[in-house]
Design an enzyme around this catalytic site. Structure first.
Site, mmCIF file in Angstrom:
data_model
loop_
_atom_site.group_PDB
_atom_site.id
_atom_site.type_symbol
_atom_site.label_atom_id
_atom_site.label_comp_id
_atom_site.label_asym_id
_atom_site.label_seq_id
_atom_site.Cartn_x
_atom_site.Cartn_y
_atom_site.Cartn_z
ATOM 1 N N PRO A 132 91.726 43.609 67.908
ATOM 2 C CA PRO A 132 92.217 44.977 67.778
ATOM 3 C C PRO A 132 93.741 44.953 67.619
ATOM 4 O O PRO A 132 94.361 43.897 67.782
ATOM 5 C CB PRO A 132 91.841 45.595 69.136
ATOM 6 C CG PRO A 132 91.914 44.444 70.091
ATOM 7 C CD PRO A 132 91.522 43.202 69.294
ATOM 8 N N SER A 133 94.331 46.110 67.350
ATOM 9 C CA SER A 133 95.802 46.193 67.365
ATOM 10 C C SER A 133 96.289 46.490 68.779
ATOM 11 O O SER A 133 97.392 46.104 69.143
ATOM 12 C CB SER A 133 96.294 47.311 66.446
ATOM 13 O OG SER A 133 95.979 47.024 65.121
ATOM 14 N N HIS A 144 88.524 49.976 73.487
ATOM 15 C CA HIS A 144 88.193 51.230 72.805
ATOM 16 C C HIS A 144 87.147 50.941 71.732
ATOM 17 O O HIS A 144 87.037 49.823 71.233
ATOM 18 C CB HIS A 144 89.449 51.880 72.197
ATOM 19 C CG HIS A 144 90.173 51.003 71.235
ATOM 20 N ND1 HIS A 144 91.099 50.060 71.638
ATOM 21 C CD2 HIS A 144 90.092 50.892 69.881
ATOM 22 C CE1 HIS A 144 91.560 49.424 70.582
ATOM 23 N NE2 HIS A 144 90.957 49.897 69.490
ATOM 24 N N HIS A 189 85.285 52.434 68.104
ATOM 25 C CA HIS A 189 85.474 53.314 66.951
ATOM 26 C C HIS A 189 84.148 53.996 66.598
ATOM 27 O O HIS A 189 83.109 53.333 66.555
ATOM 28 C CB HIS A 189 85.934 52.508 65.731
ATOM 29 C CG HIS A 189 87.223 51.750 65.974
ATOM 30 N ND1 HIS A 189 88.398 52.079 65.355
ATOM 31 C CD2 HIS A 189 87.508 50.688 66.764
ATOM 32 C CE1 HIS A 189 89.353 51.259 65.747
ATOM 33 N NE2 HIS A 189 88.834 50.393 66.601
HETATM 34 P P1 M7G Z 1 92.541 49.103 66.842
HETATM 35 O O1 M7G Z 1 91.211 48.482 66.616
HETATM 36 O O2 M7G Z 1 93.286 48.672 68.081
HETATM 37 O O3 M7G Z 1 93.507 48.822 65.648
HETATM 38 O O4 M7G Z 1 92.277 50.654 66.882
HETATM 39 P P2 M7G Z 1 93.731 49.445 64.207
HETATM 40 O O5 M7G Z 1 94.783 50.522 64.387
HETATM 41 O O6 M7G Z 1 94.313 48.295 63.438
HETATM 42 O O7 M7G Z 1 92.425 49.926 63.714
HETATM 43 C C1 M7G Z 1 93.143 51.591 67.438
HETATM 44 C C2 M7G Z 1 92.747 52.968 66.923
HETATM 45 O O8 M7G Z 1 93.525 53.942 67.617
HETATM 46 C C3 M7G Z 1 93.056 53.124 65.426
HETATM 47 O O9 M7G Z 1 91.900 53.621 64.768
HETATM 48 C C4 M7G Z 1 94.241 54.098 65.406
HETATM 49 O O10 M7G Z 1 94.223 54.938 64.269
HETATM 50 C C5 M7G Z 1 94.044 54.884 66.688
HETATM 51 N N1 M7G Z 1 95.300 55.385 67.260
HETATM 52 C C6 M7G Z 1 96.458 54.688 67.352
HETATM 53 N N2 M7G Z 1 97.381 55.469 67.978
HETATM 54 C C7 M7G Z 1 98.745 55.029 68.276
HETATM 55 C C8 M7G Z 1 96.793 56.669 68.307
HETATM 56 C C9 M7G Z 1 97.260 57.828 68.977
HETATM 57 O O11 M7G Z 1 98.394 57.971 69.427
HETATM 58 N N3 M7G Z 1 96.318 58.830 69.137
HETATM 59 C C10 M7G Z 1 95.042 58.719 68.640
HETATM 60 N N4 M7G Z 1 94.210 59.749 68.824
HETATM 61 N N5 M7G Z 1 94.591 57.621 68.001
HETATM 62 C C11 M7G Z 1 95.466 56.595 67.840
#
Ligand code: M7G
Length: 324
Positions: free
Chosen positions: A258-259, A264, A266
């Site tokens: 993940p980032s 979490h 999806h």
């Molecule tokens: P991830 O798998 O950690 O990484 O998912 P990715 O961003 O490379 O997919 C984190 C998810 O959290 C992503 O789908 C982001 O779009 C979402 N996300 C990130 N931020 C910083 C926020 C936020 O501040 N609010 C919301 N609601 N979603 C976020």
């Protein structure tokens, strides 16, 4: 295109007690893009109608800060475009041939929205995350994780303060779709910030676990099955109730890597080609549950395959350790 009913949204907000705080789209007190100066185009996609920019902004007359700005054309909504067409908009002819004709149509401002995401101050990691890069496949064993990946994550992963703000209702509280408040097996379901919530075709929510310290898929064991099952079943129910999509119309998955290293999950509409659904990154939650039921330490020990961008520090660490 199916739209998220305003009435349903209002009823649901009243039901979950969050209606008071929703004052509609707010105008920021300072302009988030003051003095914007483009540094680089990180990536652009004509197909997705998206552009990722790196710029410097000078907010509140402070020193210039790095910002990542993501601009994205929003999807069409059937009722507003059909109203527009019925009003005989001005069309400028581009070409005509037999039964085919192509026109320029300049829509009114309300149909010309550009979704704008601003990350400021953006770290080097944010800038790299959105930069187009060559990628390379990694086969990470459980030992590689313990000796290289885990120390790396502990030393330099992206901040998860935004996650804690959601869990503590300090941010986005009015957007919560469902909460199971149990500290061990509970979670919050909330629209992902990639989704504008105007149509269900590109529905995208995330379930954020209440327990802290579960960094990713790698940390999961059979002890987490009650939490994972709650996320799966309650998440599906909440989405059916709020948005009318059934469980078999949803893609429910975790990313590895993940980032953000706080557990979490999806939830995306099955018909939506959401970013991050490739086989080397997405792990279906139903498969994760089944694997843990069969082998309680499955994800602790097995080799996990994922792609890393060529300039990612983790790739260098794995290479230096002779792991790839
Ligand atoms: P991830 O798998 O950690 O990484 O998912 P990715 O961003 O490379 O997919 C984190 C998810 O959290 C992503 O789908 C982001 O779009 C979402 N996300 C990130 N931020 C910083 C926020 C936020 O501040 N609010 C919301 N609601 N979603 C976020």
């Amino acid at each position: 295109m199916a739209q998220v009913g305003e009435k349903r949204k209002r009823e649901d907000k009243a039901e979950n007690g969050s209606g008071d705080t929703d004052t509609g789209p707010s105008v920021p007190s300072h302009h988030p893009l003051s003095g914007f100066q483009l540094q680089a185009v990180l990536r652009e996609s004509a197909r997705d109608k998206t552009i990722f920019l790196h710029g410097k902004v000078t907010r509140n007359a402070q020193d210039a800060e790095d910002a990542v700005v993501i601009l994205e054309r929003v999807p069409f909504q059937a009722d507003s475009v059909s109203r527009l067409l019925a009003e005989r908009p001005e069309l400028k002819l581009q070409l005509e041939n037999d039964i085919y004709s192509v026109y320029h149509l300049n829509p009114p401002p309300e149909l010309n929205e550009i979704k704008t995401t601003v990350i400021c101050p953006a770290t080097e990691k944010h800038i790299k995350k959105y930069q187009r890069q060559d990628v390379c496949l990694i086969h990470e064993t459980g030992d590689d994780y313990d000796s290289v990946t885990l120390p790396f994550i502990e030393a330099q992963s992206l901040s998860v303060q935004w996650v804690y703000n959601i869990l503590e209702k300090k941010a986005e509280a009015d957007r919560i779709v469902h909460e199971n408040p149990d500290p061990e097996n509970g979670f919050i379901l909330i629209p992902d910030f990639k989704w504008n919530q105007k149509q269900v075709d590109d529905l995208y929510l995330i379930a954020i676990s209440h327990p802290r310290g579960i960094k990713s898929l790698r940390d999961l064991t059979a002890d987490h099955l009650p939490l994972l099952k709650n996320i799966l079943h309650e998440g599906q129910e909440a989405i059916l109730k709020r948005y009318g999509l059934r469980g078999n119309q949803l893609r429910i998955y975790l990313h590895y890597q993940p980032s953000y290293y706080h557990l979490h999950v999806h939830f995306t509409a099955l018909g939506h080609d959401a970013p991050g659904t490739s086989v080397e990154r997405a792990h279906l939650l139903c498969d994760v549950i089944q694997n843990l039921e069969r082998e309680p330490r499955y994800y602790r020990t097995r080799t996990l395959t994922y792609a890393l961008r060529a300039d990612e520090p983790l790739l260098k660490k794995l290479k230096d350790a002779g792991k790839c």
